[in-house]
Design a protein around this motif. Structure first.
Motif, PDB file in Angstrom:
ATOM      1  N   UNK A  53      35.690  18.735  54.731  1.00  0.00           N
ATOM      2  CA  UNK A  53      34.373  18.693  54.617  1.00  0.00           C
ATOM      3  C   UNK A  53      34.031  19.841  55.826  1.00  0.00           C
ATOM      4  N   UNK A  54      34.932  19.924  56.874  1.00  0.00           N
ATOM      5  CA  UNK A  54      34.775  21.050  57.654  1.00  0.00           C
ATOM      6  C   UNK A  54      35.136  22.605  57.052  1.00  0.00           C
ATOM      7  N   UNK A  55      36.185  22.493  56.223  1.00  0.00           N
ATOM      8  CA  UNK A  55      36.607  23.782  55.309  1.00  0.00           C
ATOM      9  C   UNK A  55      35.277  24.138  54.209  1.00  0.00           C
ATOM     10  N   UNK A  56      34.690  23.376  53.653  1.00  0.00           N
ATOM     11  CA  UNK A  56      33.718  23.627  52.735  1.00  0.00           C
ATOM     12  C   UNK A  56      32.258  24.079  53.682  1.00  0.00           C
ATOM     13  N   UNK A  57      31.850  23.321  54.311  1.00  0.00           N
ATOM     14  CA  UNK A  57      30.827  23.632  55.366  1.00  0.00           C
ATOM     15  C   UNK A  57      30.712  25.092  56.258  1.00  0.00           C
ATOM     16  N   UNK A  58      32.170  25.387  56.712  1.00  0.00           N
ATOM     17  CA  UNK A  58      32.347  26.436  57.579  1.00  0.00           C
ATOM     18  C   UNK A  58      33.161  27.643  56.603  1.00  0.00           C
ATOM     19  N   UNK A  59      33.177  27.480  55.391  1.00  0.00           N
ATOM     20  CA  UNK A  59      33.526  28.353  54.240  1.00  0.00           C
ATOM     21  C   UNK A  59      34.853  29.242  54.772  1.00  0.00           C
ATOM     22  N   UNK A  60      36.001  28.330  55.123  1.00  0.00           N
ATOM     23  CA  UNK A  60      37.432  28.801  55.688  1.00  0.00           C
ATOM     24  C   UNK A  60      37.991  29.464  54.748  1.00  0.00           C
ATOM     25  N   UNK A  61      38.521  30.544  55.285  1.00  0.00           N
ATOM     26  CA  UNK A  61      39.076  31.660  54.551  1.00  0.00           C
ATOM     27  C   UNK A  61      40.567  31.588  54.382  1.00  0.00           C
ATOM     28  N   UNK A  62      41.251  32.023  53.609  1.00  0.00           N
ATOM     29  CA  UNK A  62      42.842  31.780  53.458  1.00  0.00           C
ATOM     30  C   UNK A  62      43.552  32.402  54.815  1.00  0.00           C
ATOM     31  N   UNK A  63      42.987  33.381  55.263  1.00  0.00           N
ATOM     32  CA  UNK A  63      43.316  34.132  56.506  1.00  0.00           C
ATOM     33  C   UNK A  63      43.485  33.091  57.662  1.00  0.00           C
ATOM     34  N   UNK A  64      42.448  32.314  57.720  1.00  0.00           N
ATOM     35  CA  UNK A  64      42.300  31.182  58.768  1.00  0.00           C
ATOM     36  C   UNK A  64      43.010  29.956  58.403  1.00  0.00           C
ATOM     37  N   UNK A  65      43.107  29.830  57.174  1.00  0.00           N
ATOM     38  CA  UNK A  65      44.002  28.546  56.625  1.00  0.00           C
ATOM     39  C   UNK A  65      45.415  28.781  57.060  1.00  0.00           C
ATOM     40  N   UNK A  66      45.826  30.066  56.707  1.00  0.00           N
ATOM     41  CA  UNK A  66      47.382  30.462  57.051  1.00  0.00           C
ATOM     42  C   UNK A  66      47.399  30.482  58.518  1.00  0.00           C
ATOM     43  N   UNK A  67      46.639  30.855  59.318  1.00  0.00           N
ATOM     44  CA  UNK A  67      46.672  30.892  60.749  1.00  0.00           C
ATOM     45  C   UNK A  67      46.730  29.524  61.536  1.00  0.00           C
ATOM     46  N   UNK A  68      46.193  28.647  60.512  1.00  0.00           N
ATOM     47  CA  UNK A  68      46.101  26.934  61.033  1.00  0.00           C
ATOM     48  C   UNK A  68      47.612  26.772  60.716  1.00  0.00           C
ATOM     49  N   UNK A  69      48.097  26.944  59.494  1.00  0.00           N
ATOM     50  CA  UNK A  69      49.493  26.597  59.281  1.00  0.00           C
ATOM     51  C   UNK A  69      50.405  26.935  60.270  1.00  0.00           C
ATOM     52  N   UNK A  70      50.434  28.359  60.480  1.00  0.00           N
ATOM     53  CA  UNK A  70      51.379  28.866  61.416  1.00  0.00           C
ATOM     54  C   UNK A  70      51.173  28.260  62.836  1.00  0.00           C
ATOM     55  N   UNK A  71      50.022  27.980  63.297  1.00  0.00           N
ATOM     56  CA  UNK A  71      49.721  27.393  64.609  1.00  0.00           C
ATOM     57  C   UNK A  71      50.445  25.803  64.541  1.00  0.00           C
ATOM     58  N   UNK A  72      50.155  25.163  63.614  1.00  0.00           N
ATOM     59  CA  UNK A  72      50.623  23.772  63.339  1.00  0.00           C
ATOM     60  C   UNK A  72      52.198  23.770  63.631  1.00  0.00           C
ATOM     61  N   UNK A  73      52.770  24.820  63.033  1.00  0.00           N
ATOM     62  CA  UNK A  73      54.341  24.842  63.013  1.00  0.00           C
ATOM     63  C   UNK A  73      54.534  25.204  64.457  1.00  0.00           C
TER      64      UNK A  73
END
Length: 286
Positions: A53-73
């Motif tokens: 729901x946050x992804x849809x509401x905030x229009x999360x981009x692929x760049x932001x998504x990949x930054x999240x994956x990098x950070x989780x790692x």
């Protein structure tokens, strides 16, 4: 002054404390414990739905998504999952767990608890270095049931940061049990612990959690506090923290753990340097 090498502590702090917190958690908790699959499905589904729901509401981009994956790692590589969860989530878990209590208020345990601290008498001194810096503090009080009955032999586990904001076993150059002790209340449930006043500190900022805090423009400060676990047979274990008035981060603690009922009222000692802080604990019966 303390002989601790502050520079070495700072450089090693995120990696050292993250690894130690993860290792300690693994020792205490069984990853293979049985779990209700229906409950797992409900909680996991709601969490995933909320994130989507946050992804849809905030229009999360692929760049932001990949930054999240990098950070989780990086969180995993730095061993900072216990730190992240204890700072940003545990205060809500604690609220749910203790909302039934009518006795003393609890708050988060945090990532730096270590069981088995050396045991001392009701009026003992917490283990500390001979040249430990910091203002002397006598922490005293009484352990009672919620009906006012004194609880002789109640166990008071206490740990806190030093005057530089570091915890033993989570920063190098500090003796294993420094500022960690277990005390047994006297026949009237009273205790008197001689220690030093801890300092406020920033949670480790050179790892993944610090990266998030910097990117979000948050601060990383926790106010000065004493950690305590208070227990007695037939009563619920109380895990709490006690805070000092006037700390600038009592109102915006990064961990959201401060409660008005947990503020101390230190008074100057009559004939010696330092302060006396009195706080009584009331335990709920099991």
């Amino acid at each position: 002054m303390s002989t601790t090498n502050d520079i070495d502590e700072f450089v090693a702090r995120a990696a050292e404390s993250g690894k130690n917190a993860t290792d300690r958690f693994r020792q205490r908790e069984s990853a293979g414990s049985e779990t209700d699959s229906v409950r797992v499905s409900r909680l996991a589904s709601r969490a995933i739905q909320a994130i989507n729901a946050v992804v849809i509401d905030e229009r999360v981009t692929y760049d932001e998504y990949n930054a999240l994956k990098t950070w989780l790692i990086r969180v995993g590589e730095d061993g900072e999952w216990p730190l992240f969860l204890d700072v940003f989530l545990e205060h809500s878990i604690e609220q749910v767990a203790n909302e039934h209590r009518s006795g003393s208020k609890g708050t988060i345990e945090g990532p730096y608890y270590v069981p088995g601290a050396p045991e001392g008498p009701w009026n003992g001194e917490i283990p500390m270095r001979a040249d430990e810096s910091g203002r002397p503090l006598v922490f005293q009080g009484q352990v009672r049931g919620i009906d006012g009955t004194p609880l002789p032999g109640a166990k008071i586990e206490m740990w806190h940061a030093d005057s530089d904001g570091f915890y033993s076993q989570f920063a190098p150059g500090i003796a294993e049990w420094n500022l960690r002790g277990t005390f047994l209340a006297g026949d009237d449930g009273r205790f008197e612990v001689h220690t030093i006043q801890p300092a406020p500190y920033q949670i480790p900022t050179d790892g993944a959690c610090g990266q998030l805090i910097a990117a979000a423009g948050w601060h990383a400060w926790r106010p000065a506090h004493l950690h305590l676990k208070v227990s007695h047979e037939g009563y619920e274990l109380l895990t709490t923290q006690l805070y000092f008035p006037g700390d600038p981060h009592n109102d915006d603690d990064i961990a959201g753990a401060v409660k008005p009922e947990l503020l101390l009222d230190p008074r100057p000692r009559a004939s010696e340097d330092g302060y006396v802080a009195t706080y009584d604990f009331e335990l709920d019966p099991v």
